[in-house]
Enzyme design. Structure first.
Site, PDB file in Angstrom:
ATOM      1  N   LEU A 125       0.742   0.160   1.589  1.00  0.00           N
ATOM      2  CA  LEU A 125       0.328   1.083   2.650  1.00  0.00           C
ATOM      3  C   LEU A 125      -1.006   1.763   2.374  1.00  0.00           C
ATOM      4  CD1 LEU A 125       3.711   2.768   3.617  1.00  0.00           C
ATOM      5  CD2 LEU A 125       2.440   1.068   4.895  1.00  0.00           C
ATOM      6  N   CYS A 143       3.914   6.453  -4.204  1.00  0.00           N
ATOM      7  CA  CYS A 143       4.371   6.651  -2.824  1.00  0.00           C
ATOM      8  C   CYS A 143       5.606   5.818  -2.502  1.00  0.00           C
ATOM      9  CB  CYS A 143       3.260   6.318  -1.842  1.00  0.00           C
ATOM     10  SG  CYS A 143       1.808   7.352  -2.039  1.00  0.00           S
ATOM     11  N   HIS A 144       5.580   4.537  -2.866  1.00  0.00           N
ATOM     12  CA  HIS A 144       6.689   3.651  -2.504  1.00  0.00           C
ATOM     13  C   HIS A 144       7.190   2.822  -3.677  1.00  0.00           C
ATOM     14  CE1 HIS A 144       4.674   4.554   1.318  1.00  0.00           C
ATOM     15  NE2 HIS A 144       5.914   4.684   1.724  1.00  0.00           N
ATOM     16  N   GLY A 145       6.655   3.063  -4.866  1.00  0.00           N
ATOM     17  CA  GLY A 145       7.180   2.434  -6.069  1.00  0.00           C
ATOM     18  C   GLY A 145       6.670   1.050  -6.408  1.00  0.00           C
TER      19      GLY A 145
END
Length: 179
Positions: A125, A143-145
């Site tokens: 992202l 943020c999202h790993g």
């Protein structure tokens, strides 16, 4: 077909009406072009972006095991001075089952394995990953790993691609040109 068109097709002299039609068509094309041009021109890169099309960076004072971050085309670029252990881990990862397969030697310039240059934007992202986190000792996107290894290859998490490689060339032992 109009009477003027029939006469023109038959080889007769063009009429005043033919001239008016041609002029109206030419003016319409000019008007459409005049209206469309600002919108088309707006799609060109701005002057500040063009000025940053390429940058030269002095990386010579970067200590072993550290990285510097520079801004290029509005994005962070990581210039990492890899340790022998980081290089060995990256080469060992060549045989792993990778989502976006790439060998370590394809991700740096020949003979310059200690220098890895990647665009520091997560391919999931667009977050900016940090170095030293995650199971593979590379970059970690909090943020999202997403976890990248020491070669910038995606190893786990939602990111679909490896960290992107910018176009670059080494100018000297301590300078690199990106872009």
């Amino acid at each position: 077909m109009s009477e003027g068109a029939i006469a023109a097709a038959a080889g007769a002299e063009p009429t005043k009406r033919d001239f008016i039609h041609i002029m109206a068509g030419a003016m319409a094309v000019g008007l459409v072009g005049g209206i469309a041009w600002p919108f088309i021109d707006e799609m060109n890169p701005s002057a500040d972006t063009l000025a940053l099309a390429s940058i030269e960076v002095d990386y010579g004072k970067t200590p072993l095991g550290q990285q510097i971050v520079v801004k290029w085309r509005g994005k962070p670029v990581f210039i990492r001075h890899r340790t022998p252990q980081e290089i060995a881990e990256a080469v060992a990862g060549d045989s792993a089952d990778l989502r976006d397969p790439a060998r370590d030697e394809d991700r740096h310039k020949p003979g310059m394995a200690e220098w890895l240059i990647v665009i520091g934007v997560c391919t999931h992202l667009g977050c900016v990953p940090t170095f030293g986190g995650g199971k593979y000792h590379g970059w970690f996107c909090p943020c999202h790993g997403s976890v990248y290894d020491t070669s910038g290859r995606i190893r786990s998490g939602p990111a679909p691609k490896n960290l992107y490689l910018p176009d670059y060339s080494f100018l000297s032992k301590s300078k690199v040109k990106i872009g």
